[in-house]
Design an enzyme around this catalytic site. Structure first.
Site, PDB file in Angstrom:
ATOM      1  N   ARG A 119     -20.072  11.223  39.298  1.00  0.00           N
ATOM      2  CA  ARG A 119     -21.190  10.356  38.903  1.00  0.00           C
ATOM      3  C   ARG A 119     -21.537  10.612  37.441  1.00  0.00           C
ATOM      4  O   ARG A 119     -21.698  11.754  37.031  1.00  0.00           O
ATOM      5  CB  ARG A 119     -22.395  10.641  39.796  1.00  0.00           C
ATOM      6  CG  ARG A 119     -23.605   9.803  39.441  1.00  0.00           C
ATOM      7  CD  ARG A 119     -24.648   9.846  40.537  1.00  0.00           C
ATOM      8  NE  ARG A 119     -25.505  11.024  40.475  1.00  0.00           N
ATOM      9  CZ  ARG A 119     -26.633  11.165  41.176  1.00  0.00           C
ATOM     10  NH1 ARG A 119     -27.022  10.213  42.017  1.00  0.00           N
ATOM     11  NH2 ARG A 119     -27.356  12.259  41.070  1.00  0.00           N
ATOM     12  N   GLY A 161     -23.732   7.798  35.188  1.00  0.00           N
ATOM     13  CA  GLY A 161     -25.091   7.243  35.119  1.00  0.00           C
ATOM     14  C   GLY A 161     -25.604   6.778  36.473  1.00  0.00           C
ATOM     15  O   GLY A 161     -26.763   6.368  36.600  1.00  0.00           O
ATOM     16  N   HIS A 172     -25.070   4.069  38.130  1.00  0.00           N
ATOM     17  CA  HIS A 172     -25.448   2.658  38.235  1.00  0.00           C
ATOM     18  C   HIS A 172     -24.507   1.822  39.101  1.00  0.00           C
ATOM     19  O   HIS A 172     -24.645   0.607  39.156  1.00  0.00           O
ATOM     20  CB  HIS A 172     -25.535   2.035  36.839  1.00  0.00           C
ATOM     21  CG  HIS A 172     -26.807   2.380  36.123  1.00  0.00           C
ATOM     22  ND1 HIS A 172     -27.319   3.643  36.118  1.00  0.00           N
ATOM     23  CD2 HIS A 172     -27.677   1.621  35.404  1.00  0.00           C
ATOM     24  CE1 HIS A 172     -28.446   3.658  35.416  1.00  0.00           C
ATOM     25  NE2 HIS A 172     -28.682   2.444  34.975  1.00  0.00           N
ATOM     26  N   SER A 192     -20.719   6.237  43.604  1.00  0.00           N
ATOM     27  CA  SER A 192     -20.689   7.541  42.929  1.00  0.00           C
ATOM     28  C   SER A 192     -21.574   8.577  43.623  1.00  0.00           C
ATOM     29  O   SER A 192     -21.550   9.743  43.259  1.00  0.00           O
ATOM     30  CB  SER A 192     -21.121   7.386  41.471  1.00  0.00           C
ATOM     31  OG  SER A 192     -22.402   6.809  41.402  1.00  0.00           O
ATOM     32  N   GLY A 222     -24.553   4.825  32.499  1.00  0.00           N
ATOM     33  CA  GLY A 222     -23.760   5.978  32.070  1.00  0.00           C
ATOM     34  C   GLY A 222     -22.480   5.524  31.382  1.00  0.00           C
ATOM     35  O   GLY A 222     -21.845   4.543  31.787  1.00  0.00           O
ATOM     36  N   VAL A 223     -22.104   6.272  30.353  1.00  0.00           N
ATOM     37  CA  VAL A 223     -20.877   5.968  29.621  1.00  0.00           C
ATOM     38  C   VAL A 223     -19.648   6.078  30.540  1.00  0.00           C
ATOM     39  O   VAL A 223     -18.732   5.262  30.480  1.00  0.00           O
ATOM     40  CB  VAL A 223     -20.786   6.939  28.411  1.00  0.00           C
ATOM     41  CG1 VAL A 223     -19.378   7.076  27.897  1.00  0.00           C
ATOM     42  CG2 VAL A 223     -21.731   6.469  27.302  1.00  0.00           C
ATOM     43  N   GLY A 224     -19.644   7.081  31.437  1.00  0.00           N
ATOM     44  CA  GLY A 224     -18.458   7.355  32.264  1.00  0.00           C
ATOM     45  C   GLY A 224     -18.012   6.180  33.107  1.00  0.00           C
ATOM     46  O   GLY A 224     -16.847   5.766  33.055  1.00  0.00           O
ATOM     47  N   TYR A 265     -19.434  -4.601  28.788  1.00  0.00           N
ATOM     48  CA  TYR A 265     -19.666  -5.643  27.770  1.00  0.00           C
ATOM     49  C   TYR A 265     -21.149  -5.759  27.458  1.00  0.00           C
ATOM     50  O   TYR A 265     -22.008  -5.370  28.250  1.00  0.00           O
ATOM     51  CB  TYR A 265     -19.149  -7.012  28.255  1.00  0.00           C
ATOM     52  CG  TYR A 265     -20.130  -7.667  29.196  1.00  0.00           C
ATOM     53  CD1 TYR A 265     -20.177  -7.305  30.530  1.00  0.00           C
ATOM     54  CD2 TYR A 265     -21.051  -8.611  28.718  1.00  0.00           C
ATOM     55  CE1 TYR A 265     -21.114  -7.859  31.383  1.00  0.00           C
ATOM     56  CE2 TYR A 265     -21.994  -9.173  29.585  1.00  0.00           C
ATOM     57  CZ  TYR A 265     -22.020  -8.790  30.901  1.00  0.00           C
ATOM     58  OH  TYR A 265     -22.958  -9.335  31.735  1.00  0.00           O
ATOM     59  N   TYR A 311     -19.259  -4.883  38.219  1.00  0.00           N
ATOM     60  CA  TYR A 311     -20.249  -5.454  39.137  1.00  0.00           C
ATOM     61  C   TYR A 311     -19.692  -5.266  40.547  1.00  0.00           C
ATOM     62  O   TYR A 311     -19.412  -6.217  41.271  1.00  0.00           O
ATOM     63  CB  TYR A 311     -20.509  -6.935  38.832  1.00  0.00           C
ATOM     64  CG  TYR A 311     -21.195  -7.154  37.501  1.00  0.00           C
ATOM     65  CD1 TYR A 311     -21.945  -6.141  36.908  1.00  0.00           C
ATOM     66  CD2 TYR A 311     -21.110  -8.374  36.835  1.00  0.00           C
ATOM     67  CE1 TYR A 311     -22.577  -6.339  35.685  1.00  0.00           C
ATOM     68  CE2 TYR A 311     -21.748  -8.577  35.619  1.00  0.00           C
ATOM     69  CZ  TYR A 311     -22.472  -7.550  35.043  1.00  0.00           C
ATOM     70  OH  TYR A 311     -23.095  -7.751  33.835  1.00  0.00           O
TER      71      TYR A 311
HETATM   72  P1  FDA Z   1     -21.670   5.637  38.163  1.00  0.00           P
HETATM   73  O1  FDA Z   1     -21.931   7.034  37.766  1.00  0.00           O
HETATM   74  O2  FDA Z   1     -22.301   5.134  39.411  1.00  0.00           O
HETATM   75  O3  FDA Z   1     -20.135   5.392  38.167  1.00  0.00           O
HETATM   76  C1  FDA Z   1     -19.516   4.154  38.469  1.00  0.00           C
HETATM   77  C2  FDA Z   1     -18.089   4.415  38.961  1.00  0.00           C
HETATM   78  O4  FDA Z   1     -17.339   5.130  37.981  1.00  0.00           O
HETATM   79  C3  FDA Z   1     -18.044   5.276  40.224  1.00  0.00           C
HETATM   80  O5  FDA Z   1     -16.932   4.892  40.989  1.00  0.00           O
HETATM   81  C4  FDA Z   1     -17.823   6.672  39.675  1.00  0.00           C
HETATM   82  O6  FDA Z   1     -17.245   7.568  40.592  1.00  0.00           O
HETATM   83  C5  FDA Z   1     -16.922   6.422  38.472  1.00  0.00           C
HETATM   84  N1  FDA Z   1     -17.168   7.387  37.414  1.00  0.00           N
HETATM   85  C6  FDA Z   1     -18.357   7.640  36.808  1.00  0.00           C
HETATM   86  N2  FDA Z   1     -18.200   8.573  35.868  1.00  0.00           N
HETATM   87  C7  FDA Z   1     -16.907   8.940  35.878  1.00  0.00           C
HETATM   88  C8  FDA Z   1     -16.158   9.887  35.122  1.00  0.00           C
HETATM   89  N3  FDA Z   1     -16.720  10.623  34.177  1.00  0.00           N
HETATM   90  N4  FDA Z   1     -14.845  10.026  35.399  1.00  0.00           N
HETATM   91  C9  FDA Z   1     -14.269   9.282  36.364  1.00  0.00           C
HETATM   92  N5  FDA Z   1     -14.926   8.360  37.102  1.00  0.00           N
HETATM   93  C10 FDA Z   1     -16.237   8.184  36.866  1.00  0.00           C
HETATM   94  N6  FDA Z   1     -22.184  -3.677  32.941  1.00  0.00           N
HETATM   95  C11 FDA Z   1     -21.797  -4.276  31.782  1.00  0.00           C
HETATM   96  O7  FDA Z   1     -20.606  -4.339  31.495  1.00  0.00           O
HETATM   97  N7  FDA Z   1     -22.728  -4.775  30.933  1.00  0.00           N
HETATM   98  C12 FDA Z   1     -24.062  -4.704  31.184  1.00  0.00           C
HETATM   99  O8  FDA Z   1     -24.881  -5.152  30.374  1.00  0.00           O
HETATM  100  C13 FDA Z   1     -24.479  -4.083  32.399  1.00  0.00           C
HETATM  101  N8  FDA Z   1     -25.794  -3.995  32.738  1.00  0.00           N
HETATM  102  C14 FDA Z   1     -26.190  -3.299  33.863  1.00  0.00           C
HETATM  103  C15 FDA Z   1     -27.553  -3.142  34.145  1.00  0.00           C
HETATM  104  C16 FDA Z   1     -27.939  -2.432  35.271  1.00  0.00           C
HETATM  105  C17 FDA Z   1     -29.409  -2.273  35.542  1.00  0.00           C
HETATM  106  C18 FDA Z   1     -26.975  -1.875  36.137  1.00  0.00           C
HETATM  107  C19 FDA Z   1     -27.394  -1.123  37.365  1.00  0.00           C
HETATM  108  C20 FDA Z   1     -25.629  -2.033  35.857  1.00  0.00           C
HETATM  109  C21 FDA Z   1     -25.214  -2.746  34.728  1.00  0.00           C
HETATM  110  N9  FDA Z   1     -23.865  -2.916  34.422  1.00  0.00           N
HETATM  111  C22 FDA Z   1     -23.500  -3.559  33.257  1.00  0.00           C
HETATM  112  C23 FDA Z   1     -22.840  -2.382  35.312  1.00  0.00           C
HETATM  113  C24 FDA Z   1     -22.369  -1.000  34.846  1.00  0.00           C
HETATM  114  O9  FDA Z   1     -21.515  -1.157  33.735  1.00  0.00           O
HETATM  115  C25 FDA Z   1     -21.583  -0.331  35.979  1.00  0.00           C
HETATM  116  O10 FDA Z   1     -22.383  -0.178  37.104  1.00  0.00           O
HETATM  117  C26 FDA Z   1     -20.998   1.021  35.523  1.00  0.00           C
HETATM  118  O11 FDA Z   1     -19.916   1.361  36.331  1.00  0.00           O
HETATM  119  C27 FDA Z   1     -22.054   2.094  35.576  1.00  0.00           C
HETATM  120  O12 FDA Z   1     -21.590   3.302  35.066  1.00  0.00           O
HETATM  121  P2  FDA Z   1     -22.374   4.637  35.481  1.00  0.00           P
HETATM  122  O13 FDA Z   1     -21.683   5.772  34.863  1.00  0.00           O
HETATM  123  O14 FDA Z   1     -23.821   4.440  35.225  1.00  0.00           O
HETATM  124  O15 FDA Z   1     -22.194   4.582  37.044  1.00  0.00           O
END
Ligand code: FDA
Length: 527
Positions: A103, A105, A107, A113, A173-175, A183, A470
């Protein structure tokens, strides 16, 4: 009293599973503490007996649909402080059969995650969020646990004329974001976040610490849009920063159905992907109260960023979209970083420090996505309006984001993200609700599914494409424990089209035992 045989077998199986997961859990924890030597991993391990377990778990959960008492919870959460601790977690998890969800961010739209149907641990990147910006050479290294807000803040701290083409919401989150594409408002000029990644640090299933050179071009290709969760733990990304002018212009023009919204939106579809690359006009559709007592209408918010001053924007709009009637008073000039706050919904004058705030608004929602290749006729749009009048749509929004420009110049196979030339715009469907309980969830999820079914004739077909960031489990999932190529290709071709095959090849080489898996992870060929 005699138990029926089936109940007896079930009770036996259940107690066996409980015992096994408790065993796995203990062995995993023991392994971590034994192998860590002097390094203090015990300080970053959280189990349910730890008082901060719940707050660590909930720290980045955005969707309350996956935070109910019946949602499966992780046996362990580990928030590593460095590469060696990640290596220890992966090694112990493999030794003791513990599933790991990474995990950054948190999101993920389907909670992948931080939720799993089998006993699992969360490897949370929250402590790995260092960002270093090299203005002179226009690049930055950013660790996966950083948020987009933190990244934008750091860039702006050092330069007024450099930016980065990533998402709109600062708490992402960047990840997860970079590994799924990513985007934002400057995609028509510079493409996706993943298009601008030039190196990465990853730990693979064998615990090897790899950079672009040592991982090779196949794996480096796969993690830029193929979803990181299938290939390893991505620790950090080197990104190319892009030039932004010192003055940009924003506007939001709201039009409802009585103000010609249908015709304007219809027209927008013919111009949105053809505008100058510096101009991005997205449309947000919501149901609102009409000026006529007791009546509802639909509002189209034309929400725009122009990379330049309004002296250039106004004649451009006059030439390419005069129907909107944009006037100088609609426009506000600001710096690029202020436009980040504007699109994130902060009031004007807000301090940039809000970008560092990781606190989330938490609500239940379900989302889906589509790509539009041909303008939807007015009659088709009117069918969408009908659905906005339903009760479940009270807090629904459709976000239409234009493509074209740089997005059309990049080939479909340059990275796994395949949605390029030929797409006018992407639709994101979102429905939110505050009521608790499964009945409310079902009603709202059914609403969005009905709308999605209605949209089928108007959107991409064979495959009906979808955006992996998404995440939508409705379009298909893997079977836990028995992931087949055929089954995965149902959802895989929607997210990746022909790139799915190459992703499977990379997975087979780098994670043949399918250690890194979730409901929509890329399967290796032997599975
Ligand atoms: P999270 O931690 O939940 O990870 C998402 C997936 O990636 C999971 O399968 C996780 O296991 C895997 N992962 C995470 N970190 C990793 C790592 N370090 N190494 C390997 N795998 C990893 N998108 C977009 O393109 N433009 C936008 O403007 C928006 N806006 C937006 C607003 C809101 C409110 C939300 C909730 C979501 C968006 N999104 C978006 C979607 C967003 O880009 C998408 O949900 C991302 O995957 C979120 O990344 P996180 O690291 O936050 O999520």
């Amino acid at each position: 009293m005699k138990l029926p045989v089936s109940l007896f077998v079930f009770a036996l199986l259940f107690s066996f599973l409980l015992a096994t997961s408790a065993h796995t859990h203990e062995n995993f924890l023991q392994c971590l503490t034994l192998h860590s030597g002097n390094d203090s991993i015990s300080k970053v391990i959280y189990t349910s007996s730890n008082s901060s377990y719940s707050s660590v778990l909930e720290s980045s959960i955005r969707n309350t649909r996956f935070s109910t008492p019946s949602t499966p919870k992780p046996l362990v959460i580990v928030t590593p402080l460095g590469v060696s601790q990640i290596q220890e977690i992966l090694s112990c998890a493999q030794k003791h059969g513990m599933q790991v969800r990474v995990r950054s961010g948190g999101h993920d739209y389907e909670g992948l995650s931080y939720v799993s149907p089998v006993p699992f641990a969360i490897l949370d990147m929250i402590n790995l969020r260092n960002i270093s910006v090299d203005v002179e050479n226009s690049f930055a290294w950013v660790q996966s646990g950083a948020t987009l807000g933190e990244l934008y803040y750091k860039i702006a701290e050092q330069s007024k004329t450099l930016g980065f083409p990533a998402g709109v919401c600062p708490t992402i989150g960047v990840g997860g974001h970079f590994s799924g594409g990513g985007y934002g408002t400057i995609l028509r000029k510079y493409g996706l976040a993943a298009d601008n990644v030039i190196d990465a640090h990853l730990i693979d299933v064998k615990g090897r610490f790899l950079d672009r050179k040592s991982m090779g071009e196949d794996l480096f290709w796969a993690i830029r849009g193929g979803g990181g969760a299938s290939f390893g733990v991505i620790v950090a990304w080197k990104i190319k920063l892009v030039p932004v002018p010192s003055t940009v212009t924003v506007f939001t023009v709201n039009k409802n159905l009585e103000q010609n919204a249908t015709k304007l939106l219809h027209r927008w579809q013919y111009v949105a992907d053809k505008f100058d690359k510096d101009l991005f006009i997205r449309v947000l559709l919501t149901g609102v109260n009409s000026s006529q007592e007791g009546k509802k209408t639909v509002q189209a918010a034309f929400n725009s960023l122009y990379l330049g001053g309004k002296d250039k924007l106004l004649p451009l709009m006059q030439e390419s979209f005069p129907e909107l009637g944009l006037v100088s008073e609609d426009c506000t000039e600001m710096s690029w970083i202020q436009s980040i706050l504007y699109f994130a919904g902060f009031p004007s004058g807000q301090s940039l420090d809000v970008l560092l705030n990781r606190t989330l608004t938490v609500i239940s929602y379900k989302a889906k996505s589509d790509y539009v290749e041909n303008p939807i006729p007015e009659a088709g749009l009117e069918g969408i309006w009908q659905r906005f009048y339903e009760k479940e749509a009270e807090s629904a929004v459709l976000i239409l984001s234009p493509y074209g420009g740089r997005m059309s110049e990049i080939s479909e196979s340059a990275i796994p993200f395949p949605h390029r030339a030929g797409n006018i715009y992407k639709i994101q469907y979102l429905v939110y609700w505050a009521e608790e309980g499964t009945e409310a969830t079902e009603r709202h999820v059914n609403w969005i599914r009905r709308l999605y079914a209605y949209m089928a004739p108007y959107v991409s077909k064979s495959p009906r494409e979808a955006y992996i960031n998404y995440r939508d489990l409705d379009i298909g999932t893997n079977n836990e424990g028995n992931t087949s190529y055929r089954q995965a290709s149902i959802w895989g071709t929607k997210y990746f089209k022909n790139n799915f095959k190459r992703l499977v090849h990379v997975k087979t080489v780098f994670d043949p035992t399918n250690f890194f898996r979730n409901e929509q992870s890329i399967p290796p060929l032997s599975h």
